[in-house]
Design a protein around this motif. Structure first.
Motif, mmCIF file in Angstrom:
data_model
loop_
_atom_site.group_PDB
_atom_site.id
_atom_site.type_symbol
_atom_site.label_atom_id
_atom_site.label_comp_id
_atom_site.label_asym_id
_atom_site.label_seq_id
_atom_site.Cartn_x
_atom_site.Cartn_y
_atom_site.Cartn_z
ATOM 1 N N ASP A 42 2.758 4.257 -1.877
ATOM 2 C CA ASP A 42 2.709 4.890 -3.198
ATOM 3 C C ASP A 42 4.074 5.409 -3.613
ATOM 4 O O ASP A 42 5.071 5.220 -2.904
ATOM 5 C CB ASP A 42 1.634 5.988 -3.245
ATOM 6 C CG ASP A 42 2.010 7.234 -2.446
ATOM 7 O OD1 ASP A 42 3.164 7.341 -1.977
ATOM 8 O OD2 ASP A 42 1.142 8.124 -2.286
ATOM 9 N N GLU A 43 4.134 6.069 -4.755
ATOM 10 C CA GLU A 43 5.412 6.497 -5.327
ATOM 11 C C GLU A 43 6.104 7.577 -4.501
ATOM 12 O O GLU A 43 7.314 7.793 -4.627
ATOM 13 C CB GLU A 43 5.205 6.997 -6.767
ATOM 14 C CG GLU A 43 4.369 8.266 -6.907
ATOM 15 C CD GLU A 43 2.874 7.993 -6.841
ATOM 16 O OE1 GLU A 43 2.088 8.958 -6.947
ATOM 17 O OE2 GLU A 43 2.486 6.806 -6.678
ATOM 18 N N ILE A 46 -0.842 4.260 1.962
ATOM 19 C CA ILE A 46 -2.210 4.658 1.668
ATOM 20 C C ILE A 46 -3.178 3.653 2.284
ATOM 21 O O ILE A 46 -3.098 2.453 2.013
ATOM 22 C CB ILE A 46 -2.443 4.754 0.140
ATOM 23 C CG1 ILE A 46 -1.418 5.709 -0.481
ATOM 24 C CG2 ILE A 46 -3.859 5.194 -0.158
ATOM 25 C CD1 ILE A 46 -1.445 7.116 0.083
ATOM 26 N N HIS A 88 0.817 -1.218 0.000
ATOM 27 C CA HIS A 88 0.000 0.000 0.000
ATOM 28 C C HIS A 88 0.849 1.265 0.000
ATOM 29 O O HIS A 88 0.326 2.354 0.291
ATOM 30 C CB HIS A 88 -0.934 -0.006 1.209
ATOM 31 C CG HIS A 88 -1.904 -1.149 1.228
ATOM 32 N ND1 HIS A 88 -2.942 -1.262 0.324
ATOM 33 C CD2 HIS A 88 -1.976 -2.252 2.014
ATOM 34 C CE1 HIS A 88 -3.622 -2.366 0.566
ATOM 35 N NE2 HIS A 88 -3.052 -2.998 1.583
#
Length: 636
Positions: free
Chosen positions: A55-56, A61, A53
């Motif tokens: 992100d970049e 998240i 979960h």
């Protein structure tokens, strides 16, 4: 034996010494299989569930709200960094990205859900572990971390709040991380903390070393925020805090650790009173406290105590592990409802945040517990011996244990969030929720439920007044002011009092009587008498007043979000005696009236009562006169 050092008089000194004498006599050694490797495996499974979960930007998240929540990301950064230290090098990039993102959130004052105060202890923990592995990134981290101005950056400071009553657990949590930042040379010094510790935190400690959270003039004293605050202050001491308050703080934390040990249930759970009760991070914080104090006791030559602390820490790991599912994630509250249902969650409870904060605190426990395996685990107080303990301050709980069995009675008579009566029964032979493990509420306060009615249901006296209405002690005494879940309650509001009239503990038994006085409808005084033996609790209620019938409310575990119990209304031969039997998770519990002429009634309002663990179903025992008694029979 020599008395343990507890500073000034420790209220539970006699019970503590008796327990240690029992350990010496029995020379009890426990093999509980909670090795460091097993703990690492549990932590790794939990952390990797959330790597998916990320992100970049490095943020974690939340899959339910589809946004970054609270302090999930710095929690992940620390837990992943500890795993990197333990050889899981494939998590290095992920941990570093989470740390970079977390630092930016604080420095740029963009912490999710306005919770920057929770970031520094986890950011600094991750920074210390990763800086040598990534020197170029460490230079950028150092520059950013050096920019933090505590009074400006954080929320629970006097500069922001301008209110001493608001210097609660948030402020202590922030200071623990800021102390680490100062220790790393990334802040001018830590001298500014002394005023906060001396003025706002030391006054909150009771003689038992329990931290009373909430406004200074009327703290609401949840056990969750007692243990978590002591965890953070303990991290400061473990990292060399030696300011002007250090000796007094160390004494408070020593007392608190002893009190938590004596109060821990045979299933490794702290008492359930107050907001955030039965969230998994409660026991994670307790595991840290027990782990660090096990090592302190071992170094001091207190080998029996060290073994009990070690066992207590392991039981906390075990209590959490019961709620880890196959994909590694946790049920963050002790029930089997889906995370989306939010049953038993507080308004601020978040699945990802509280899973990862649990992971971060367990990671801290491993980080500061590398020497604990040299300590042989020994039984905890709830597993051997008998004792009756009354908490001090505003914790309003009586704890009675006997040989692997514990019952808790809350004595708060005007707090609709923490109702009076027996609120928990646990025994090693029973599933942890069966007793039951939590009561209902008169007011839901912070807590939300997917289903069930809000009703004050606990093991408590009930009575019918001359107008035909039924009342119970669990309803408490209405105050003159509206209940304020944030500000707490004034224990004098509405009148009433509770006192322990007598208590005793002997081999295999506990016995105590509580006297309740107050403006109860139709009743002047209530005596509740509890005699406990392994496998049996005898309860008697005596009421003085103008009543038509006397009764007893009986809370029964009905549904945990996955499994329903089977509840039998049992009639004996000739139908002269009635009783109740509950079958749940392969075990059974019986409630047997012992007053002649008692009937079992099933009030409609008790059909489905919400509690943190799911749903309760309530019965009421009824008979004529002013006394009623019954037995709660448990498997031995």
């Amino acid at each position: 034996m020599n008395k343990l050092h507890t500073g000034s008089v420790y209220p539970w000194q006699t019970e503590l010494e008796r327990f240690l004498e029992q350990l010496e006599i029995t020379r009890n050694r426990v093999e509980d299989s909670w090795t460091r490797q097993r703990k690492l495996t549990m932590l790794e499974k939990l952390v990797r569930a959330y790597t998916l979960h990320q992100d970049e930007t490095g943020a974690i998240i939340d899959p339910h709200s589809e946004s970054e929540r609270y302090y999930s990301t710095p929690s992940y950064a620390l837990a992943a960094a500890v795993l990197v230290k333990e050889g899981r090098h494939d998590l290095l990039e992920s941990a570093a990205a989470a740390l970079t993102h977390s630092i930016a959130c604080v420095v740029e004052e963009k912490a999710p859900d306005q919770h920057p105060d929770f970031f520094p202890i986890m950011m600094m923990g991750a920074y210390r572990l990763l800086k040598h592995l990534l020197p170029e990134q460490a230079t950028a981290w150092k520059q950013q971390l050096s920019r933090i101005e505590p009074e400006q950056t954080y929320i629970f400071t006097m500069s922001k709040m301008k209110n001493p009553n608001r210097m609660i657990n948030w402020n202590a949590i922030m200071m623990s991380g800021e102390f680490l930042r100062a220790a790393e040379g990334l802040a001018a010094d830590a001298k500014w903390m002394e005023a906060y510790i001396r003025s706002y935190h030391l006054p909150r400690f009771t003689g038992l070393g329990l931290y009373q959270d909430g406004p200074l003039d009327r703290p609401n004293s949840p056990f969750a925020y007692d243990i978590v605050t002591r965890f953070h202050l303990g991290v400061m001491l473990e990292n060399g805090y030696d300011g002007g308050s250090a000796l007094e703080l160390r004494d408070h934390l020593r007392r608190g650790a002893l009190s938590s040990l004596l109060a821990l249930s045979p299933h490794g759970e702290i008492p359930p009173r107050g907001r955030s009760a039965q969230h998994q991070w409660n026991e994670a914080a307790a595991a840290f406290v027990f782990t660090t104090h096990a090592q302190q006791a071992y170094t001091a030559g207190e080998r029996g105590l060290a073994g009990a602390f070690r066992r207590a820490a392991d039981l906390c790991w075990q209590a959490i592990s019961r709620w880890q599912i196959d994909n590694g994630k946790l049920h963050i509250v002790r029930n089997h409802y889906s995370s989306e249902a939010r049953h038993g969650f507080e308004v601020y409870s978040n699945h990802t945040c509280y899973s990862l904060w649990t992971a971060a605190v367990l990671a801290h426990t491993l980080l500061y517990g590398e020497g604990i395996e040299r300590i042989a685990p020994a039984s905890i107080p709830a597993e051997i011996g008998s004792r009756v303990l009354e908490t001090d301050g505003w914790f309003q709980t009586v704890i009675a244990t006997v040989d692997g069995q514990q019952m808790l009675v809350q004595t708060s008579v005007n707090d609709p969030y923490n109702i009076p009566g027996i609120v928990r029964i646990q025994q090693t032979s029973l599933p942890s929720l069966m007793g039951p493990s939590s009561a209902g509420h008169a007011d839901r306060g912070f807590t939300g439920f997917a289903e069930g009615d809000i009703f004050p249901l606990s093991y408590s006296p009930a009575w019918q007044t001359e107008d035909g209405k039924w009342h119970s002690l669990s309803e408490g005494i209405p105050g003159t002011l509206e209940f304020d879940r944030d500000g707490g309650i004034d224990p004098q509001d509405g009148g009433g009092s509770v006192q322990v009239e007598q208590s005793s503990a002997s081999d295999g038994a506990t016995d105590f009587t509580l006297l309740w006085r107050g403006p109860f409808p139709g009743v002047r005084e209530i005596r509740t008498h509890y005699r406990q033996m392994r496998g049996k609790i005898e309860v008697e209620y005596e009421l003085q007043g103008n009543i038509q019938h006397v009764g007893a409310l009986i809370p029964l575990m009905a549904y945990d979000g996955r499994e329903r119990s089977v509840i039998h209304h049992v009639m004996s031969a000739g139908e002269e005696t009635e009783s109740i039997r509950v079958e749940y998770a392969g075990a059974s519990l019986e409630v047997i009236p012992t007053t002649e002429g008692t009937n079992v009634v099933w009030p409609e309002e008790l059909t489905s009562v919400a509690c943190r663990n799911g749903l309760l179903k309530g019965a009421r025992l009824e008979c004529t006169g002013s006394r009623i008694s019954f037995i709660i029979r448990l498997p031995e």
